[in-house]
Design a protein around this motif. Structure first.
Motif, PDB file in Angstrom:
ATOM      1  N   ARG A   1       0.828  -1.215   0.000  1.00 50.78           N
ATOM      2  CA  ARG A   1       0.000   0.000   0.000  1.00 50.78           C
ATOM      3  C   ARG A   1       0.861   1.264   0.000  1.00 50.78           C
ATOM      4  O   ARG A   1       0.422   2.326  -0.436  1.00 50.78           O
ATOM      5  N   SER A   2       2.098   1.147   0.489  1.00 47.69           N
ATOM      6  CA  SER A   2       2.944   2.344   0.553  1.00 47.69           C
ATOM      7  C   SER A   2       3.582   2.668  -0.800  1.00 47.69           C
ATOM      8  O   SER A   2       4.127   3.745  -0.993  1.00 47.69           O
ATOM      9  N   ALA A   3       3.514   1.730  -1.729  1.00 44.64           N
ATOM     10  CA  ALA A   3       4.140   1.967  -3.045  1.00 44.64           C
ATOM     11  C   ALA A   3       3.341   3.013  -3.809  1.00 44.64           C
ATOM     12  O   ALA A   3       2.114   2.962  -3.814  1.00 44.64           O
ATOM     13  N   PRO A   4       4.020   3.951  -4.449  1.00 51.15           N
ATOM     14  CA  PRO A   4       3.270   4.933  -5.231  1.00 51.15           C
ATOM     15  C   PRO A   4       2.592   4.250  -6.411  1.00 51.15           C
ATOM     16  O   PRO A   4       3.232   3.494  -7.137  1.00 51.15           O
ATOM     17  N   SER A   5       1.303   4.500  -6.567  1.00 57.11           N
ATOM     18  CA  SER A   5       0.587   3.860  -7.669  1.00 57.11           C
ATOM     19  C   SER A   5       0.912   4.561  -8.980  1.00 57.11           C
ATOM     20  O   SER A   5       0.889   5.783  -9.056  1.00 57.11           O
TER      21      SER A   5
END
Lengths: 281, 283
Positions: B122-126
């Motif tokens: 979830r912390s990864a930039p989409s």
């Protein structure tokens, strides 16, 4: 021209290359005519006889019996392999002539004409300034219904020192100069072949399309001169471009693996072009 | 929405199943899986498109040293600039030194590692996949967005890049008639300047943002294009041109201009047409 030491005539017993297949289809289209009882085929710069591999699958024994085959190449192990290949094909006649390609017309019996001449994968190995004479002799040796089939690549891998590969457009301009100088209005149709690592090109020149009656000998000097002039122009342009690219690389150095390979290719080209123009390093 | 590509080995299937069960019990609407079942059914199958379309790549390695196939996938994902994490079964798994800098999760019986893994995803930039691509008001806006996000640029298909550049030229001036060339030729887009009657050929080099387009490519372009009577040739890359390539193009007597994407969209829109008219060879 002495043979190119780096040259490695392709030979694979199990594989017929597409350019050879194309030549055989042309040959087949002539042989299937029931009125044709015999044709003379000159396989110029025949190498190891790769064009003959699987020929027995392409042409029935009946059609092969109509073929009188002459292979021509320098006298080395390559032509011995070609001889063995040709002798097993059941041709009406099979002979192997040896000598420099530029001398082929002097080696072959005077006045002998051919219905089909193939020059495949070899133009890059011919000294560019000998090319006009060779091409002229090819069209001069065509019978009134004869066809010259040429195929070559526009770049080489592995690289070959002294080899000069021509693009389809360059080949077209050379052949246009040749045909124009013998007084023919025919325009060479040069087809481009997209391969994975290079482009190929082919042309078929039919003697009956030249619009010239009789023999061409007396036009040889003019044709060779005009074609040589065209080739010199092309070589000079290629050399200038290659030198410019090498200058750029010398200034900045290669920045990727591909560019290191480019440098090698350009240096090979530089040597080959200078050699072709009689320049020394 | 983060898209996740899950890669697994045969031995790691139980851990992957635990992970999927956890997600089913704790739904996260901002996580989407590109490959779930099909990957589990045929562990080890390499999905190039799936990796390209993912924001995060999670490699379930299992308890053995990663196979060459797994390492190939990892290299492919890293090369594309994806966020990569590993899940191993136990502390004893030997990991190649170069991979130890990436986040690693150890699958255990408790659910702690699952929570941590989800947090990481979830912390990864989409970067958003093509299906989620936002509507841009103009090709220029989209190209500017692509310039800012190398990951997005790497995911861009060649045909989409072609289409965007063609639209960009159209947006810049109504005097230009733009045609994406469908035939198999050396150039990708042909542009006719209706007022000056000049023809521009555009050649696109779609490579990753980090890749170089070298002198060999430009040498070939020059060789090919001398047979065409173009007033200007423009070569645009999503990567970078080498210094030698730029120098060679600039010293060529042919009207050839090289642009990386940033340089291309930095041409002021107000001067765009004039710029290209000036670059074209005089009639």
């Amino acid at each position: 021209m002495p043979s190119i030491a780096d040259s490695d005539a392709y030979f694979s017993p199990g594989r017929l290359l597409s350019q050879h297949q194309a030549a055989l289809v042309l040959l087949q289209s002539v042989l299937i005519d029931p009125r044709v009882v015999s044709i003379e085929w000159l396989d110029l710069a025949c190498g190891r006889g790769q064009i003959l591999v699987n020929l027995d699958k392409n042409l029935s024994a009946h059609l092969r019996q109509k073929v009188r085959y002459t292979g021509y190449d320098i006298d080395n192990e390559l032509s011995r392999t070609a001889t063995r290949c040709a002798e097993g094909m059941g041709f009406a006649n099979c002979e192997m002539r040896v000598g420099e390609v530029s001398q082929f017309s002097d080696v072959l019996p005077p006045g002998k004409e051919f219905d089909f001449i193939t020059l495949t994968n070899a133009v890059h190995e011919l000294a560019p300034l000998e090319l006009p004479g060779i091409l002229f002799d090819c069209i001069n040796r065509l019978s009134p219904t004869g066809c010259l089939f040429i195929y070559d690549m526009d770049r080489l891998w592995p690289l070959e020192l002294r080899a000069v590969a021509w693009t389809a457009a360059e080949a077209s301009s050379i052949l246009a100069a040749l045909l124009g100088s013998v007084g023919s209005g025919a325009r060479p149709e040069v087809g481009e072949w997209k391969h994975q690592h290079c482009n190929g090109w082919n042309v078929q020149l039919h003697r009956s399309h030249f619009g010239i009656e009789g023999r061409l000998e007396e036009r040889r000097n003019a044709a060779v001169d005009a074609t040589t002039q065209q080739i010199r122009q092309l070589l000079s342009h290629k050399l200038k471009q290659t030198k410019s690219a090498i200058d750029s690389l010398a200034r900045f150095g290669p920045q990727s693996k591909e560019e290191e390979a480019d440098r090698e290719m350009l240096l090979h080209n530089l040597y080959s072009l200078m050699d072709a123009l009689g320049m020394t390093l | 929405m983060n898209k996740v590509f899950v890669s697994c080995t045969k031995k790691s299937v139980p851990s992957v199943q635990a992970f999927l069960r956890y997600l089913a019990e704790h739904p996260h609407h901002d996580i989407d899986f590109i490959v779930t079942d099909s990957s589990l059914l045929s562990p080890g199958s390499f999905r190039q498109d799936s990796i390209q379309g993912a924001d995060v790549v999670v490699m379930f390695i299992g308890s053995d040293e990663p196979s060459s196939n797994v390492i190939y996938e990892i290299g492919f994902a890293i090369g594309l600039g994806k966020r990569v994490a590993f899940v191993v079964d136990g502390n004893e798994v030997r990991i190649p030194f170069a991979m130890t800098t990436f986040p690693m999760f150890i699958a255990k019986s408790d659910s702690g590692w699952l929570e941590e893994l989800v947090k990481f995803i979830r912390s990864a930039p989409s970067t958003q996949t093509p299906g989620d691509r936002p509507e841009f008001a103009s090709a220029r806006d989209e190209l500017v967005a692509l310039r800012e996000t190398p990951e997005l640029l790497n995911q861009l298909s060649r045909s989409r890049f072609e289409e965007l550049i063609a639209r960009y030229f159209e947006e810049m001036s109504s005097d230009l008639t733009v045609r994406v060339v469908q035939e198999l030729t050396e150039f990708d887009i042909l542009i006719n300047d209706d007022e000056s009657k000049k023809t521009i050929a555009v050649i696109l080099k779609k490579v990753t943002a980090q890749s170089y387009v070298g002198i060999g490519d430009i040498f070939e372009l020059v060789t090919v294009f001398q047979n065409f009577n173009m007033d200007l040739m423009v070569c645009i890359t999503t990567g970078r041109f080498t210094d030698s390539a730029i120098d060679f193009a600039n010293s060529s007597p042919m009207p050839l201009r090289l642009f990386n994407l940033n340089e291309f969209i930095s041409i002021p829109p107000g001067n765009f047409l004039r710029y290209f008219r000036e670059q074209a060879k005089p009639h």
